[in-house]
Design a protein around this motif. Sequence first.
Motif, PDB file in Angstrom:
ATOM      1  N   PRO A 321       0.816  -1.221   0.000  1.00  7.63           N
ATOM      2  CA  PRO A 321       0.000   0.000   0.000  1.00  7.63           C
ATOM      3  C   PRO A 321       0.847   1.268   0.000  1.00  7.63           C
ATOM      4  N   ARG A 322       0.241   2.334  -0.413  1.00  9.84           N
ATOM      5  CA  ARG A 322       0.831   3.667  -0.243  1.00  9.84           C
ATOM      6  C   ARG A 322       0.469   4.144   1.168  1.00  9.84           C
ATOM      7  N   LEU A 323       1.434   4.087   2.062  1.00 12.40           N
ATOM      8  CA  LEU A 323       1.159   4.403   3.458  1.00 12.40           C
ATOM      9  C   LEU A 323       0.810   5.866   3.671  1.00 12.40           C
ATOM     10  N   SER A 324       1.146   6.725   2.724  1.00 19.02           N
ATOM     11  CA  SER A 324       0.801   8.133   2.878  1.00 19.02           C
ATOM     12  C   SER A 324      -0.716   8.332   2.952  1.00 19.02           C
ATOM     13  N   ASP A 359       6.313   5.687   4.755  1.00 15.10           N
ATOM     14  CA  ASP A 359       5.197   6.626   4.708  1.00 15.10           C
ATOM     15  C   ASP A 359       5.368   7.696   3.640  1.00 15.10           C
ATOM     16  N   ALA A 360       6.519   7.701   2.964  1.00 19.06           N
ATOM     17  CA  ALA A 360       6.691   8.559   1.790  1.00 19.06           C
ATOM     18  C   ALA A 360       6.445   7.771   0.509  1.00 19.06           C
ATOM     19  N   ASP A 361       5.935   6.529   0.649  1.00 17.27           N
ATOM     20  CA  ASP A 361       5.593   5.648  -0.470  1.00 17.27           C
ATOM     21  C   ASP A 361       6.811   5.219  -1.275  1.00 17.27           C
ATOM     22  N   ALA A 398      -2.862   2.728  -8.839  1.00 19.56           N
ATOM     23  CA  ALA A 398      -1.605   3.333  -8.401  1.00 19.56           C
ATOM     24  C   ALA A 398      -1.802   4.362  -7.299  1.00 19.56           C
ATOM     25  N   GLU A 399      -2.985   4.960  -7.195  1.00 17.39           N
ATOM     26  CA  GLU A 399      -3.227   5.901  -6.111  1.00 17.39           C
ATOM     27  C   GLU A 399      -3.304   5.203  -4.763  1.00 17.39           C
ATOM     28  N   ARG A 400      -3.637   3.930  -4.782  1.00 17.94           N
ATOM     29  CA  ARG A 400      -3.804   3.162  -3.547  1.00 17.94           C
ATOM     30  C   ARG A 400      -2.599   2.282  -3.239  1.00 17.94           C
ATOM     31  N   TYR A 401      -1.922   1.754  -4.269  1.00 18.32           N
ATOM     32  CA  TYR A 401      -0.846   0.786  -4.091  1.00 18.32           C
ATOM     33  C   TYR A 401       0.449   1.275  -4.718  1.00 18.32           C
ATOM     34  N   ALA A 402       1.578   0.994  -4.031  1.00 17.18           N
ATOM     35  CA  ALA A 402       2.897   1.374  -4.540  1.00 17.18           C
ATOM     36  C   ALA A 402       3.431   0.347  -5.529  1.00 17.18           C
ATOM     37  N   ALA A 403       3.116  -0.938  -5.336  1.00 18.77           N
ATOM     38  CA  ALA A 403       3.606  -2.001  -6.224  1.00 18.77           C
ATOM     39  C   ALA A 403       2.895  -3.292  -5.865  1.00 18.77           C
ATOM     40  N   LEU A 404       3.030  -4.282  -6.758  1.00 18.88           N
ATOM     41  CA  LEU A 404       2.523  -5.631  -6.521  1.00 18.88           C
ATOM     42  C   LEU A 404       3.723  -6.567  -6.444  1.00 18.88           C
ATOM     43  N   LEU A 405       3.880  -7.230  -5.308  1.00 21.58           N
ATOM     44  CA  LEU A 405       4.982  -8.159  -5.101  1.00 21.58           C
ATOM     45  C   LEU A 405       4.494  -9.570  -5.362  1.00 21.58           C
ATOM     46  N   ALA A 406       4.906 -10.158  -6.499  1.00 20.13           N
ATOM     47  CA  ALA A 406       4.501 -11.518  -6.834  1.00 20.13           C
ATOM     48  C   ALA A 406       5.180 -12.508  -5.890  1.00 20.13           C
ATOM     49  N   LEU A 407       4.429 -13.499  -5.429  1.00 17.33           N
ATOM     50  CA  LEU A 407       4.940 -14.500  -4.488  1.00 17.33           C
ATOM     51  C   LEU A 407       5.159 -15.822  -5.211  1.00 17.33           C
ATOM     52  N   PRO A 408       6.412 -16.253  -5.394  1.00 16.91           N
ATOM     53  CA  PRO A 408       6.650 -17.541  -6.057  1.00 16.91           C
ATOM     54  C   PRO A 408       6.043 -18.712  -5.296  1.00 16.91           C
ATOM     55  N   GLN A 409       5.984 -18.603  -3.963  1.00 21.39           N
ATOM     56  CA  GLN A 409       5.456 -19.693  -3.135  1.00 21.39           C
ATOM     57  C   GLN A 409       4.464 -19.128  -2.123  1.00 21.39           C
ATOM     58  N   GLY A 410       3.312 -18.682  -2.613  1.00 28.43           N
ATOM     59  CA  GLY A 410       2.301 -18.162  -1.709  1.00 28.43           C
ATOM     60  C   GLY A 410       1.446 -19.276  -1.126  1.00 28.43           C
ATOM     61  N   PRO A 411       0.832 -19.047   0.034  1.00 31.04           N
ATOM     62  CA  PRO A 411      -0.035 -20.068   0.629  1.00 31.04           C
ATOM     63  C   PRO A 411      -1.259 -20.350  -0.234  1.00 31.04           C
ATOM     64  N   VAL A 412      -1.800 -21.564  -0.081  1.00 31.45           N
ATOM     65  CA  VAL A 412      -2.926 -22.035  -0.892  1.00 31.45           C
ATOM     66  C   VAL A 412      -4.055 -22.460   0.036  1.00 31.45           C
ATOM     67  N   GLN A 413      -5.286 -22.124  -0.350  1.00 29.26           N
ATOM     68  CA  GLN A 413      -6.470 -22.507   0.423  1.00 29.26           C
ATOM     69  C   GLN A 413      -7.415 -23.265  -0.499  1.00 29.26           C
ATOM     70  N   THR A 414      -7.875 -24.433  -0.062  1.00 33.45           N
ATOM     71  CA  THR A 414      -8.841 -25.199  -0.841  1.00 33.45           C
ATOM     72  C   THR A 414     -10.175 -24.463  -0.870  1.00 33.45           C
TER      73      THR A 414
END
Length: 524
Positions: A321-324, A359-361, A398-414
Motif C-alpha cells: 500500500p501507499r502508506l501516505s 510513509d513517503a511511499d 496506483a493511487e492506492r498501491y505502490a507495487a505488486l509483489l509476486a509470491l513464487p510460493q504463496g499459501p494455498v487454500q482449498t
Amino acid sequence: MPVYVQHEVLAKVGDVFNAEALWQAPGLALFARRPLLRDLLERAPREQRGRAATRCFSHVTLMLPQDEVDDDRHLTRGARVRDLAQSLAALHQKDFADLLGGDEVRYHVVGTEAVAPGEVKVKFGHAVYLPAPAEQLLYTVSASRDSAVWQPVCAVYPNQRLTLVGQDEAHATFAVPGWPFGLDSGILLVNDGPDAAIEVQVRPKDSLECRFDTAKGYYVIRAKQPGGQRLLLRVSRADGAPLQATGPAPAIGPAAGSAPLRAPAVWKPRDAVLESSGADLTAMPLAAGQPHAAPGPGPESDATYAPVARHRITLAALALPRLSRYRDTGAQSLEVGLDTALAPAAPGQDSVLRFAVDDADQLHAVSAAGRQRVQAPARFDPLDGASVQLHAAPPPMAERYAALLALPQGPVQTALAGTRQVFGRGAPALAGLRVLDAPHCLRQADGSAAPSADRLGLSRSAFAWEATPEGLRVVRLSDSQALYHLDPALRLVEQIQEAGEDRPYLIPPGHHLVAGHYVLRYDA
C-alpha cells in the motif's frame, strides 16, 4: 596469477611528508638498509627486455596514517599532502625520464586507519590508475549477492586499461563488498577503449567461472565446486550508451523527506460492544475510480460437486500500500520478508530478501547486504534458479498501491465447490492467506509494532466467494471494501463496483481478485 597490484610498506619513516626521505636513502643504494620508493619502482618495472627495464610505472598511490593527514588538513588545509604529491612526481619524472614512454606521472596521497604511525603504504602496478583531473567516467561497477542490493565497487576511466577487484585493497585495485571467494581469487576488467566492450575475466580460471546473463544484464561469477558461492557483477556505461551491461544501479541513500505528520492515531483494542455489533473500523483511503459495469452472473447449474481439492485460492501477490494514504493511523513502514523457499516469512524468521514501503511511499529492498531504494517494475534473483518480480501497480490502482509483489510460493487454500466462504479480518477460516496479519509487519511513527497490517484497507468481512467451474462468484459484504479484478498477468481488468447477492461478480479461473493487501488467484 600475475602481480597486477604492488603493495609495499615503507617502515620507520620519521616524517611521512618528506618526499626525499621516502624516495631514496642518502648515500649508495647498495648499502641502504631498506628499500624506498625509487628502489621499489626499479625492482618492479612495467616492461623489461631481459633484465633491463624498458618502461616503469607512472601512477602511484601513497597511504599515510590517517591522523597525520587529518592534522595536515586541520593546520595547513592539506598543503603538506599536496606538496608531497608534487615533490614525488618531480623526483619520479627526473630519475625515470627515459623509462616513462610519454606517460604522465601522477601521485595520489590519502590517509587510512590501516597504516601504523611512522609507516607509508605504496601502491602501484598494471592495475593501478589515477585519472586526470578532467577525465570523465567510462564505466561504473557494482556488485551484489542477491540482485536486490547493489553496492558500488569502482569506476573505470577511458584510459584505465586494467582493473582488478577482489576481497580487499591489499590484494586488488578495489575491494568488493561481500566478496565470497577468498584472497587468492580476483576479477580482472580489461578496457580497450570506449569503442570496445569491456572484458571480464576471473582469476584463477580453474576455481571460478564467469558468464554474462544477457536477460538480466549482469555477470554471474561462481565458484566451480558443488554448492559454491556466487557473486553478481554489473558493469554500466556512465554515458548511458547501449552496451552488454545494464544501466546504473538504483540510488542508495535515505528516503526523501515527507510532509509533516499529524499526531498519529493510537491502535486501541476494539470495544466489546463494537465487536458484538459487527461495526467495521477498517482504515480506508478515499475511494477513487469510476464505476464499471460488472459482468453478468455465470450460468446456473444443478450439478453436485464432490469436495475435492480441484478448486484453490492462492495468494499470488501482495499489494504493497501507499502508506501516505493512511497517515492518520500513524503507519510509518510496512515490511514483507521472503524465506529461502521464497515464501512469505513470519516476523522474526530469517529471510533472504525483504521489501519495505515507508510513509513517503518509497520502496526498498532489504537483505543481509543492506538496504536499497528500488522502483517497480523490477526483477530480483536472490537464489539460483528462482526470481522475484515486483510489478508496477496498474494506473487505476496506483493511487492506492505502490507495487505488486509476486509470491513464487504463496499459501494455498482449498475452495470447496458450492461452499460459501468469507474473506476478511474477522474470517479465521481463511486466515492462512492473510500473511500480514501478524505483529512487526507494520511499524508506527512512535517505533512500536502494530498487531496487524490488515487494518489498512481490509474490512472484517470484505467479500464472500463460492467456487464454481465457470469461476469464482464474489459477493461484496462491505460497502467500503475496494475490490479489483486482474487478469493472469496481473493486469487490471476493472475495479469491481457491483457484486451483490442477487448479482455476484464472476472471476474466471486463472484470474486474480485484489482486496486489501492480498492478490488472490482462483485456480479451477
